[in-house]
Motif scaffolding. Sequence first.
Motif, PDB file in Angstrom:
ATOM      1  N   GLY A   1      23.245 -46.006  46.027  1.00  0.00           N
ATOM      2  CA  GLY A   1      22.980 -45.281  47.260  1.00  0.00           C
ATOM      3  C   GLY A   1      22.123 -44.039  47.155  1.00  0.00           C
ATOM      4  O   GLY A   1      22.122 -43.216  48.065  1.00  0.00           O
ATOM      5  N   ARG A   2      21.342 -43.898  46.094  1.00  0.00           N
ATOM      6  CA  ARG A   2      20.568 -42.658  45.941  1.00  0.00           C
ATOM      7  C   ARG A   2      19.621 -42.426  47.115  1.00  0.00           C
ATOM      8  O   ARG A   2      19.483 -41.300  47.577  1.00  0.00           O
ATOM      9  N   ASN A   3      18.945 -43.473  47.610  1.00  0.00           N
ATOM     10  CA  ASN A   3      18.035 -43.306  48.742  1.00  0.00           C
ATOM     11  C   ASN A   3      18.798 -43.223  50.065  1.00  0.00           C
ATOM     12  O   ASN A   3      18.430 -42.455  50.953  1.00  0.00           O
ATOM     13  N   ALA A   4      19.860 -44.014  50.195  1.00  0.00           N
ATOM     14  CA  ALA A   4      20.655 -44.010  51.426  1.00  0.00           C
ATOM     15  C   ALA A   4      21.248 -42.621  51.688  1.00  0.00           C
ATOM     16  O   ALA A   4      21.240 -42.133  52.828  1.00  0.00           O
ATOM     17  N   LEU A   5      21.759 -41.986  50.645  1.00  0.00           N
ATOM     18  CA  LEU A   5      22.333 -40.640  50.816  1.00  0.00           C
ATOM     19  C   LEU A   5      21.270 -39.648  51.267  1.00  0.00           C
ATOM     20  O   LEU A   5      21.508 -38.822  52.159  1.00  0.00           O
ATOM     21  N   TYR A   6      20.105 -39.721  50.687  1.00  0.00           N
ATOM     22  CA  TYR A   6      19.006 -38.833  51.064  1.00  0.00           C
ATOM     23  C   TYR A   6      18.623 -39.054  52.534  1.00  0.00           C
ATOM     24  O   TYR A   6      18.524 -38.111  53.315  1.00  0.00           O
ATOM     25  N   LEU A   7      18.414 -40.321  52.901  1.00  0.00           N
ATOM     26  CA  LEU A   7      18.019 -40.638  54.270  1.00  0.00           C
ATOM     27  C   LEU A   7      19.083 -40.184  55.268  1.00  0.00           C
ATOM     28  O   LEU A   7      18.755 -39.647  56.330  1.00  0.00           O
ATOM     29  N   SER A   8      20.341 -40.380  54.929  1.00  0.00           N
ATOM     30  CA  SER A   8      21.415 -39.996  55.858  1.00  0.00           C
ATOM     31  C   SER A   8      21.414 -38.495  56.109  1.00  0.00           C
ATOM     32  O   SER A   8      21.651 -38.048  57.230  1.00  0.00           O
ATOM     33  N   GLN A   9      21.111 -37.722  55.082  1.00  0.00           N
ATOM     34  CA  GLN A   9      21.090 -36.267  55.239  1.00  0.00           C
ATOM     35  C   GLN A   9      19.922 -35.803  56.109  1.00  0.00           C
ATOM     36  O   GLN A   9      19.977 -34.719  56.671  1.00  0.00           O
ATOM     37  N   LEU A  10      18.877 -36.625  56.204  1.00  0.00           N
ATOM     38  CA  LEU A  10      17.745 -36.299  57.072  1.00  0.00           C
ATOM     39  C   LEU A  10      17.982 -36.747  58.508  1.00  0.00           C
ATOM     40  O   LEU A  10      17.160 -36.482  59.383  1.00  0.00           O
ATOM     41  N   GLY A  11      19.089 -37.469  58.754  1.00  0.00           N
ATOM     42  CA  GLY A  11      19.420 -37.904  60.100  1.00  0.00           C
ATOM     43  C   GLY A  11      19.151 -39.363  60.401  1.00  0.00           C
ATOM     44  O   GLY A  11      19.326 -39.813  61.533  1.00  0.00           O
ATOM     45  N   PHE A  12      18.720 -40.134  59.394  1.00  0.00           N
ATOM     46  CA  PHE A  12      18.543 -41.574  59.589  1.00  0.00           C
ATOM     47  C   PHE A  12      19.916 -42.243  59.684  1.00  0.00           C
ATOM     48  O   PHE A  12      20.872 -41.800  59.050  1.00  0.00           O
ATOM     49  N   ASN A  13      20.022 -43.309  60.470  1.00  0.00           N
ATOM     50  CA  ASN A  13      21.199 -44.186  60.469  1.00  0.00           C
ATOM     51  C   ASN A  13      20.876 -45.303  59.495  1.00  0.00           C
ATOM     52  O   ASN A  13      19.984 -46.113  59.757  1.00  0.00           O
ATOM     53  N   VAL A  14      21.583 -45.338  58.363  1.00  0.00           N
ATOM     54  CA  VAL A  14      21.178 -46.180  57.241  1.00  0.00           C
ATOM     55  C   VAL A  14      22.129 -47.354  57.041  1.00  0.00           C
ATOM     56  O   VAL A  14      23.334 -47.168  56.896  1.00  0.00           O
ATOM     57  N   THR A  15      21.549 -48.543  57.027  1.00  0.00           N
ATOM     58  CA  THR A  15      22.254 -49.715  56.532  1.00  0.00           C
ATOM     59  C   THR A  15      21.793 -49.865  55.087  1.00  0.00           C
ATOM     60  O   THR A  15      20.589 -49.924  54.817  1.00  0.00           O
ATOM     61  N   ALA A  16      22.748 -49.859  54.167  1.00  0.00           N
ATOM     62  CA  ALA A  16      22.431 -49.901  52.736  1.00  0.00           C
ATOM     63  C   ALA A  16      22.969 -51.212  52.173  1.00  0.00           C
ATOM     64  O   ALA A  16      24.174 -51.454  52.223  1.00  0.00           O
ATOM     65  N   VAL A  17      22.062 -52.066  51.672  1.00  0.00           N
ATOM     66  CA  VAL A  17      22.478 -53.385  51.197  1.00  0.00           C
ATOM     67  C   VAL A  17      22.134 -53.595  49.732  1.00  0.00           C
ATOM     68  O   VAL A  17      21.114 -53.122  49.234  1.00  0.00           O
ATOM     69  N   ASP A  18      23.018 -54.318  49.061  1.00  0.00           N
ATOM     70  CA  ASP A  18      22.808 -54.726  47.676  1.00  0.00           C
ATOM     71  C   ASP A  18      23.732 -55.906  47.425  1.00  0.00           C
ATOM     72  O   ASP A  18      24.770 -56.040  48.081  1.00  0.00           O
ATOM     73  N   ASN A  19      23.368 -56.763  46.469  1.00  0.00           N
ATOM     74  CA  ASN A  19      24.238 -57.898  46.160  1.00  0.00           C
ATOM     75  C   ASN A  19      25.248 -57.563  45.069  1.00  0.00           C
ATOM     76  O   ASN A  19      26.058 -58.404  44.697  1.00  0.00           O
ATOM     77  N   ILE A  20      25.232 -56.348  44.561  1.00  0.00           N
ATOM     78  CA  ILE A  20      26.174 -55.932  43.514  1.00  0.00           C
ATOM     79  C   ILE A  20      27.363 -55.242  44.191  1.00  0.00           C
ATOM     80  O   ILE A  20      27.266 -54.089  44.640  1.00  0.00           O
ATOM     81  N   ALA A  21      28.476 -55.967  44.274  1.00  0.00           N
ATOM     82  CA  ALA A  21      29.651 -55.476  45.000  1.00  0.00           C
ATOM     83  C   ALA A  21      30.157 -54.144  44.455  1.00  0.00           C
ATOM     84  O   ALA A  21      30.577 -53.271  45.227  1.00  0.00           O
ATOM     85  N   ASN A  22      30.124 -53.956  43.134  1.00  0.00           N
ATOM     86  CA  ASN A  22      30.611 -52.691  42.564  1.00  0.00           C
ATOM     87  C   ASN A  22      29.775 -51.501  43.029  1.00  0.00           C
ATOM     88  O   ASN A  22      30.303 -50.413  43.272  1.00  0.00           O
ATOM     89  N   ALA A  23      28.463 -51.689  43.144  1.00  0.00           N
ATOM     90  CA  ALA A  23      27.596 -50.606  43.627  1.00  0.00           C
ATOM     91  C   ALA A  23      27.932 -50.267  45.077  1.00  0.00           C
ATOM     92  O   ALA A  23      28.010 -49.087  45.444  1.00  0.00           O
ATOM     93  N   ILE A  24      28.162 -51.287  45.888  1.00  0.00           N
ATOM     94  CA  ILE A  24      28.510 -51.056  47.295  1.00  0.00           C
ATOM     95  C   ILE A  24      29.886 -50.385  47.403  1.00  0.00           C
ATOM     96  O   ILE A  24      30.078 -49.484  48.214  1.00  0.00           O
ATOM     97  N   ARG A  25      30.839 -50.786  46.553  1.00  0.00           N
ATOM     98  CA  ARG A  25      32.150 -50.115  46.537  1.00  0.00           C
ATOM     99  C   ARG A  25      31.996 -48.633  46.201  1.00  0.00           C
ATOM    100  O   ARG A  25      32.633 -47.776  46.818  1.00  0.00           O
TER     101      ARG A  25
END
Length: 187
Positions: A37-61
């Motif tokens: 989530g390195r990019n998702a966290l950055y985008l969220s702090q700028l006010g973007f509504n972020v859908t963050a997807v990956d096929n690695i379940a541990n990363a999403i957890r």
Amino acid sequence: MTDLNSRHGLNPPHSEVVDACQHIAPCDALDMGCSNGRNALYLSQLGFNVTAVDNIANAIRMLHAIVAQEGIGNIDPRVYDINQAKLDADYGFIACTVTLMFLDPARVEAVLADMQAHTLPGGYNLIVCAMDTPAYPCTVRFPFTMNEGQLSALYQGWEMLKYNEDLGTMHNGAQLQFATMLARKPA
């Protein structure tokens, strides 16, 4: 802005995501291949509504845990196999940085077509992908690498805000040639 990435032991956001946000107003965004989530966290702090997807379940957890711990309301982490090329929503900004190289080579063009179809008119796609060229053979055994001119050809008709095929360095120090593109869909 709080540095959530370093607080949670993540790399900083990709430099191309940071640069793209100079041009893109906060909107609904998709972080394709978000990892932890390195990019998702950055985008969220700028006010973007972020859908963050990956096929690695541990990363999403892990990203779910950060979102819960920090009380972040504008990141939706999801396990999603990008190879399916079946996005279910439209976005003003889709970031796909150092992700395509890990996909099934036979699915990359379908993934890019799906990204384009699910980008709102006037919206943006940011792509950074390793290349394998005669001048700079790729030394990393990725399943997929771009050829010269391949990415720009797939985005004909889009406004190229940035396009290059320059040498770059991966976070592990590997020197590779990358296709880097920020393109705007016709409105």
